[in-house]
Motif scaffolding. Structure first.
Motif, short mmCIF file in Angstrom:
data_model
loop_
_atom_site.label_atom_id
_atom_site.label_comp_id
_atom_site.label_asym_id
_atom_site.label_seq_id
_atom_site.Cartn_x
_atom_site.Cartn_y
_atom_site.Cartn_z
N SER A 42 5.25 8.33 -8.69
CA SER A 42 5.42 6.98 -9.22
C SER A 42 6.59 6.27 -8.56
O SER A 42 6.51 5.08 -8.23
CB SER A 42 5.63 7.02 -10.73
OG SER A 42 4.50 7.53 -11.37
N ILE A 45 5.63 5.28 -5.01
CA ILE A 45 4.77 4.10 -4.98
C ILE A 45 5.62 2.84 -5.16
O ILE A 45 5.43 1.84 -4.46
CB ILE A 45 3.68 4.19 -6.06
CG1 ILE A 45 2.66 5.24 -5.64
CG2 ILE A 45 3.00 2.84 -6.29
CD1 ILE A 45 1.62 5.55 -6.68
N TRP A 46 6.59 2.89 -6.07
CA TRP A 46 7.47 1.74 -6.28
C TRP A 46 8.27 1.46 -5.01
O TRP A 46 8.44 0.31 -4.61
CB TRP A 46 8.42 1.99 -7.45
CG TRP A 46 9.27 0.80 -7.71
CD1 TRP A 46 8.98 -0.27 -8.49
CD2 TRP A 46 10.56 0.53 -7.12
NE1 TRP A 46 10.00 -1.19 -8.44
CE2 TRP A 46 10.99 -0.72 -7.62
CE3 TRP A 46 11.39 1.22 -6.25
CZ2 TRP A 46 12.20 -1.29 -7.25
CZ3 TRP A 46 12.59 0.65 -5.89
CH2 TRP A 46 13.00 -0.58 -6.39
N GLU A 47 8.77 2.53 -4.36
CA GLU A 47 9.54 2.34 -3.11
C GLU A 47 8.68 1.70 -2.03
O GLU A 47 9.14 0.81 -1.31
CB GLU A 47 10.08 3.68 -2.61
CG GLU A 47 11.23 4.22 -3.39
CD GLU A 47 11.72 5.55 -2.84
OE1 GLU A 47 12.89 5.61 -2.41
OE2 GLU A 47 10.93 6.51 -2.83
N MET A 48 7.43 2.16 -1.91
CA MET A 48 6.53 1.56 -0.91
C MET A 48 6.32 0.08 -1.22
O MET A 48 6.34 -0.75 -0.31
CB MET A 48 5.19 2.30 -0.89
CG MET A 48 5.24 3.65 -0.23
SD MET A 48 3.61 4.40 -0.10
CE MET A 48 3.58 5.38 -1.58
N TRP A 49 6.12 -0.25 -2.49
CA TRP A 49 5.94 -1.64 -2.88
C TRP A 49 7.18 -2.46 -2.53
O TRP A 49 7.08 -3.54 -1.95
CB TRP A 49 5.62 -1.73 -4.37
CG TRP A 49 5.53 -3.13 -4.84
CD1 TRP A 49 4.45 -3.96 -4.76
CD2 TRP A 49 6.58 -3.91 -5.43
NE1 TRP A 49 4.76 -5.19 -5.28
CE2 TRP A 49 6.07 -5.19 -5.71
CE3 TRP A 49 7.90 -3.65 -5.76
CZ2 TRP A 49 6.82 -6.19 -6.28
CZ3 TRP A 49 8.67 -4.64 -6.35
CH2 TRP A 49 8.11 -5.90 -6.60
N ALA A 50 8.35 -1.92 -2.89
CA ALA A 50 9.61 -2.65 -2.65
C ALA A 50 9.85 -2.89 -1.16
O ALA A 50 10.33 -3.95 -0.77
CB ALA A 50 10.77 -1.89 -3.26
N THR A 52 7.66 -3.36 1.08
CA THR A 52 6.69 -4.29 1.67
C THR A 52 6.83 -5.71 1.15
O THR A 52 6.11 -6.60 1.59
CB THR A 52 5.25 -3.81 1.44
OG1 THR A 52 5.02 -3.68 0.04
CG2 THR A 52 5.00 -2.48 2.14
N GLN A 53 7.76 -5.94 0.22
CA GLN A 53 7.96 -7.28 -0.32
C GLN A 53 8.95 -8.05 0.52
O GLN A 53 9.82 -7.50 1.15
CB GLN A 53 8.43 -7.20 -1.78
CG GLN A 53 7.46 -6.50 -2.69
CD GLN A 53 6.08 -7.11 -2.65
OE1 GLN A 53 5.92 -8.28 -2.92
NE2 GLN A 53 5.09 -6.31 -2.28
#
Length: 54
Positions: A42, A45-50, A52-53
């Protein structure tokens, strides 16, 4: 899709590797290891999202 520099791409690749490693540990027989691995997935996944923003 946002374009990243080399440093961000390397960090993103490292996070993906961590995620894949954790996914393999989720099926562990030890429930403590499996639970910890699921939580780490989890976070990854948050790190990947962060990363890519914009």
């Amino acid at each position: 899709m946002k374009r990243h520099d080399k440093k961000v791409n390397e960090r993103l690749a490292h996070v993906v590797e961590k995620y894949i490693h954790c996914q393999q540990k989720v099926a562990a027989d030890n429930p403590i290891v499996a639970d910890s691995a699921a939580k780490m997935c989890s976070i990854a996944i948050w790190e990947m999202w962060a990363l890519t923003q914009e």
